[in-house]
Design an enzyme around this catalytic site. Sequence first.
Site, PDB file in Angstrom:
ATOM      1  N   ARG A  22      75.512  45.066   6.618  1.00  0.00           N
ATOM      2  CA  ARG A  22      76.100  43.996   7.432  1.00  0.00           C
ATOM      3  C   ARG A  22      77.598  44.194   7.544  1.00  0.00           C
ATOM      4  O   ARG A  22      78.277  44.376   6.534  1.00  0.00           O
ATOM      5  CB  ARG A  22      75.815  42.626   6.822  1.00  0.00           C
ATOM      6  CG  ARG A  22      74.360  42.289   6.946  1.00  0.00           C
ATOM      7  CD  ARG A  22      74.054  40.889   6.503  1.00  0.00           C
ATOM      8  NE  ARG A  22      72.617  40.791   6.382  1.00  0.00           N
ATOM      9  CZ  ARG A  22      71.970  39.752   5.901  1.00  0.00           C
ATOM     10  NH1 ARG A  22      72.622  38.708   5.505  1.00  0.00           N
ATOM     11  NH2 ARG A  22      70.665  39.774   5.826  1.00  0.00           N
ATOM     12  N   SER A 113      71.124  37.961   9.786  1.00  0.00           N
ATOM     13  CA  SER A 113      70.483  36.759   9.250  1.00  0.00           C
ATOM     14  C   SER A 113      71.265  35.479   9.504  1.00  0.00           C
ATOM     15  O   SER A 113      71.512  35.122  10.643  1.00  0.00           O
ATOM     16  CB  SER A 113      70.220  36.966   7.773  1.00  0.00           C
ATOM     17  OG  SER A 113      69.449  35.918   7.273  1.00  0.00           O
ATOM     18  N   HIS A 114      71.695  34.828   8.426  1.00  0.00           N
ATOM     19  CA  HIS A 114      72.336  33.521   8.543  1.00  0.00           C
ATOM     20  C   HIS A 114      73.824  33.629   8.859  1.00  0.00           C
ATOM     21  O   HIS A 114      74.494  32.615   9.009  1.00  0.00           O
ATOM     22  CB  HIS A 114      72.146  32.757   7.235  1.00  0.00           C
ATOM     23  CG  HIS A 114      72.596  33.567   6.057  1.00  0.00           C
ATOM     24  ND1 HIS A 114      71.883  34.641   5.595  1.00  0.00           N
ATOM     25  CD2 HIS A 114      73.713  33.492   5.296  1.00  0.00           C
ATOM     26  CE1 HIS A 114      72.536  35.186   4.573  1.00  0.00           C
ATOM     27  NE2 HIS A 114      73.645  34.510   4.372  1.00  0.00           N
ATOM     28  N   ASP A 278      66.665  30.164   9.972  1.00  0.00           N
ATOM     29  CA  ASP A 278      67.965  30.826  10.123  1.00  0.00           C
ATOM     30  C   ASP A 278      67.988  31.822  11.281  1.00  0.00           C
ATOM     31  O   ASP A 278      67.050  31.896  12.076  1.00  0.00           O
ATOM     32  CB  ASP A 278      68.370  31.512   8.812  1.00  0.00           C
ATOM     33  CG  ASP A 278      67.513  32.728   8.515  1.00  0.00           C
ATOM     34  OD1 ASP A 278      66.360  32.763   8.963  1.00  0.00           O
ATOM     35  OD2 ASP A 278      68.002  33.657   7.834  1.00  0.00           O
ATOM     36  N   ASP A 280      67.479  34.997  11.726  1.00  0.00           N
ATOM     37  CA  ASP A 280      66.374  35.942  11.925  1.00  0.00           C
ATOM     38  C   ASP A 280      65.010  35.376  11.537  1.00  0.00           C
ATOM     39  O   ASP A 280      64.019  36.112  11.497  1.00  0.00           O
ATOM     40  CB  ASP A 280      66.645  37.243  11.166  1.00  0.00           C
ATOM     41  CG  ASP A 280      66.756  37.031   9.664  1.00  0.00           C
ATOM     42  OD1 ASP A 280      67.154  35.932   9.245  1.00  0.00           O
ATOM     43  OD2 ASP A 280      66.433  37.964   8.908  1.00  0.00           O
ATOM     44  N   ASP A 282      63.715  34.091   8.734  1.00  0.00           N
ATOM     45  CA  ASP A 282      63.023  34.246   7.448  1.00  0.00           C
ATOM     46  C   ASP A 282      63.321  33.117   6.468  1.00  0.00           C
ATOM     47  O   ASP A 282      62.656  32.991   5.451  1.00  0.00           O
ATOM     48  CB  ASP A 282      63.291  35.623   6.820  1.00  0.00           C
ATOM     49  CG  ASP A 282      64.763  35.934   6.639  1.00  0.00           C
ATOM     50  OD1 ASP A 282      65.609  35.093   7.015  1.00  0.00           O
ATOM     51  OD2 ASP A 282      65.073  37.028   6.129  1.00  0.00           O
ATOM     52  N   ARG A 283      64.328  32.292   6.767  1.00  0.00           N
ATOM     53  CA  ARG A 283      64.630  31.185   5.852  1.00  0.00           C
ATOM     54  C   ARG A 283      64.027  29.880   6.358  1.00  0.00           C
ATOM     55  O   ARG A 283      63.750  29.743   7.553  1.00  0.00           O
ATOM     56  CB  ARG A 283      66.142  30.987   5.745  1.00  0.00           C
ATOM     57  CG  ARG A 283      66.831  32.139   5.107  1.00  0.00           C
ATOM     58  CD  ARG A 283      68.282  31.807   4.843  1.00  0.00           C
ATOM     59  NE  ARG A 283      68.910  32.941   4.172  1.00  0.00           N
ATOM     60  CZ  ARG A 283      69.971  32.859   3.392  1.00  0.00           C
ATOM     61  NH1 ARG A 283      70.560  31.703   3.207  1.00  0.00           N
ATOM     62  NH2 ARG A 283      70.459  33.938   2.806  1.00  0.00           N
ATOM     63  N   GLU A 364      62.931  32.289  -3.174  1.00  0.00           N
ATOM     64  CA  GLU A 364      64.316  32.328  -3.642  1.00  0.00           C
ATOM     65  C   GLU A 364      64.958  30.968  -3.394  1.00  0.00           C
ATOM     66  O   GLU A 364      64.586  30.259  -2.460  1.00  0.00           O
ATOM     67  CB  GLU A 364      65.108  33.388  -2.877  1.00  0.00           C
ATOM     68  CG  GLU A 364      64.613  34.797  -3.078  1.00  0.00           C
ATOM     69  CD  GLU A 364      65.603  35.814  -2.501  1.00  0.00           C
ATOM     70  OE1 GLU A 364      66.422  36.312  -3.288  1.00  0.00           O
ATOM     71  OE2 GLU A 364      65.568  36.070  -1.292  1.00  0.00           O
ATOM     72  N   GLU A 365      65.957  30.676  -4.212  1.00  0.00           N
ATOM     73  CA  GLU A 365      66.670  29.415  -4.049  1.00  0.00           C
ATOM     74  C   GLU A 365      67.415  29.325  -2.727  1.00  0.00           C
ATOM     75  O   GLU A 365      67.802  28.247  -2.294  1.00  0.00           O
ATOM     76  CB  GLU A 365      67.649  29.198  -5.212  1.00  0.00           C
ATOM     77  CG  GLU A 365      68.661  30.330  -5.474  1.00  0.00           C
ATOM     78  CD  GLU A 365      69.654  30.578  -4.380  1.00  0.00           C
ATOM     79  OE1 GLU A 365      70.207  29.608  -3.855  1.00  0.00           O
ATOM     80  OE2 GLU A 365      69.895  31.761  -4.066  1.00  0.00           O
ATOM     81  N   LYS A 377      60.342  37.144   3.565  1.00  0.00           N
ATOM     82  CA  LYS A 377      60.235  35.701   3.501  1.00  0.00           C
ATOM     83  C   LYS A 377      60.002  35.202   4.920  1.00  0.00           C
ATOM     84  O   LYS A 377      60.315  35.904   5.882  1.00  0.00           O
ATOM     85  CB  LYS A 377      61.465  35.085   2.853  1.00  0.00           C
ATOM     86  CG  LYS A 377      62.813  35.449   3.462  1.00  0.00           C
ATOM     87  CD  LYS A 377      63.920  34.875   2.578  1.00  0.00           C
ATOM     88  CE  LYS A 377      65.289  35.071   3.200  1.00  0.00           C
ATOM     89  NZ  LYS A 377      65.941  36.302   2.720  1.00  0.00           N
TER      90      LYS A 377
HETATM   91  C1  VG1 Z   1      71.629  36.002   0.106  1.00  0.00           C
HETATM   92  C2  VG1 Z   1      70.712  35.171  -0.772  1.00  0.00           C
HETATM   93  C3  VG1 Z   1      69.491  35.984  -1.145  1.00  0.00           C
HETATM   94  C4  VG1 Z   1      68.787  36.474   0.121  1.00  0.00           C
HETATM   95  C5  VG1 Z   1      69.774  37.235   0.991  1.00  0.00           C
HETATM   96  C6  VG1 Z   1      69.164  37.640   2.318  1.00  0.00           C
HETATM   97  O1  VG1 Z   1      72.066  37.137  -0.609  1.00  0.00           O
HETATM   98  O2  VG1 Z   1      71.380  34.727  -1.909  1.00  0.00           O
HETATM   99  O3  VG1 Z   1      68.632  35.194  -1.933  1.00  0.00           O
HETATM  100  O4  VG1 Z   1      67.703  37.303  -0.201  1.00  0.00           O
HETATM  101  O5  VG1 Z   1      70.916  36.435   1.260  1.00  0.00           O
HETATM  102  O6  VG1 Z   1      68.780  36.502   3.023  1.00  0.00           O
HETATM  103  P1  VG1 Z   1      73.498  37.213  -1.328  1.00  0.00           P
HETATM  104  O7  VG1 Z   1      73.583  38.593  -1.902  1.00  0.00           O
HETATM  105  O8  VG1 Z   1      74.507  36.914  -0.285  1.00  0.00           O
HETATM  106  O9  VG1 Z   1      73.483  36.144  -2.372  1.00  0.00           O
HETATM  107  V1  VG1 Z   1      68.744  36.525   4.691  1.00  0.00           V
HETATM  108  O10 VG1 Z   1      68.031  35.254   5.303  1.00  0.00           O
HETATM  109  O11 VG1 Z   1      69.728  37.576   5.009  1.00  0.00           O
HETATM  110  O12 VG1 Z   1      67.873  37.773   5.158  1.00  0.00           O
HETATM  111 CO    CO Z   2      67.503  35.540   7.193  1.00  0.00          CO
END
Ligand code: VG1
Ligand code: CO
Length: 544
Positions: A22, A113-114, A278, A280, A282-283, A364-365, A377
């Site tokens: 990213r 993603s987010h 989110d 993409d 997955d959340r 995951e949290e 996810k």
């Molecule tokens: C974050 C979250 C993690 C998740 C990752 C990808 O990572 O904490 O639990 O798997 O995002 O999610 P980090 O390293 O920033 O804590 V997503 O929706 O990108 O695909």
């Molecule tokens: Co995502």
Amino acid sequence: MKTEFRTTSPFPDQKPGTSGLRKKVKVFRQPNYLENFVQSVFDALGDAAGKTLVLGGDGRYFNREALQIIVKIAAANGVGRLLIGQGGLLSTPAASCVIRKHKAHGGFILSASHNPGGPDEDFGIKYNVTNGGPAPEAFTNAVYARSREITEYRIANVPDIDLDRLGEIKVGEMAVSIIDPVSDYAALMEHLFDFKLISSSLKSGSITLCFDSMHAITGPYARRILEDELGAAAGSVINAEPLEDFGGGHPDPNLVHAHELAELMYSAKSPSLGAASDGDGDRNMIMGDHFFVTPSDSLAVLAANIHLLPGYHDGLRGVARSMPTSQAVDRVARAMGIECYETPTGWKFFGNLLDDRKITLCGEESFGTGSDHVREKDGLWAVLCWLNLIAVRKQSVADIVREHWRRFGRDFYSRHDYEGVETSVAEGIMAHLREQLPGLPGKQFGEYTVSYADDFRYEDPVDGSISEKQGVRIGFENGSRMVFRLSGTGTEGATLRIYLERYERDPALHGQDTQETLSELIALAETLSEAKRRSGMAKPTVIT
Ligand code: VG1
Ligand code: CO
């Protein structure tokens, strides 16, 4: 078709993080940047000749441009067939579904993603392997190593393809199928859930719904499945038009960023279920009428109830959670007599457990929940789980969760993020914490006595691979915990994440405020980490 061999030189910063590579769009747009990374994936794969790959993204800014480049590099590397979501779109879970269903060799998912999108925001790329899941660390390390020494990439000198017309085309020898991005995924969902029951509950009005797509990828999926197929009232899906910049928002489903939904759910007009996904797809965030379900609780409640849903009538083989996720699901696993695995952060660590049939459900949290139906996810899947659950149990979201707490106790849980911290400061905080670890066990802080303090190390029970330094954990004798780690998905500075949890058995105390309940732990986290003092920030930037 003419294949060009273009000379290039390596970029030093193409190490994939928690979920792919990213960077800012501007970084990806540098000449050869994307090309180098994609060729490095092909080089790490070895032989992609004749194989089928899946290609799609979350539709953010630069998605289409990047796709056209990848198509040309794939053709030049001898790929046999590409399956591409129409318009260049595929949600992350749908891409996983398509890889599995069509027995593809793997696929590229374009998403950050987010993270926000747009010319000045973020872009990302991730390679998923044959099981449909994110490539394991051994592979991403190989890609990174290759990217450090790459001198040449291959690219077909062909015109751009039409990404919008469904059907078959050829790029040189390579076949390209532009597929409907939703239908394979929708068929899988229909197979897992009681669509008849959900549909009658929605049509009768006994369940009402608001799903916030946050102008991201789930819009077309949620409209088709929730409104067209299940009969939720028109308009139940809001912000359903995917936009390249997500409408200027932050496509992260939490109470801060999904504020339109949050306001509705805390108003007099609240539907029975509120949900968001989110960038993409997955959340997921799950809410009830005036009620927020923490992702850790959602995982635990699903673990305790998923046998009620058609796709899971046989029950669970085992469950897994990422290390910082609360221990709520552990309690359910113990009561059910099944195994609960603790993995490092990131979905790639669940793949082996799912493939080896050690687990059925994981989460995951960070608003991520999933099962063995794909290897990512899955946001919409989680929403369908809850829809099906409230339809079967004929109870509100809040009642189901409160009943769960009465049975298992409540794990009060919160994550405090400090975003945009200078990298050296953030690393200093982690080093300072690590230095203290040996001296912490046995130490008493008010009512908290440290029972263990370590830097999480994971040995994969399936292939024995080892991942070190996955986060500092400090556990207390009363079952409370705090965890510190640095984000691996950000693109600017560093983000320090502090995860806090405290267990409460007594139902009379389950209605307390989370931040208040955690206040002593929050103060202790500052004493140990000096996060505020060292970063100069008065408070966390985001609390979830
Ligand atoms: C974050 C979250 C993690 C998740 C990752 C990808 O990572 O904490 O639990 O798997 O995002 O999610 P980090 O390293 O920033 O804590 V997503 O929706 O990108 O695909
Ligand atoms: Co995502």
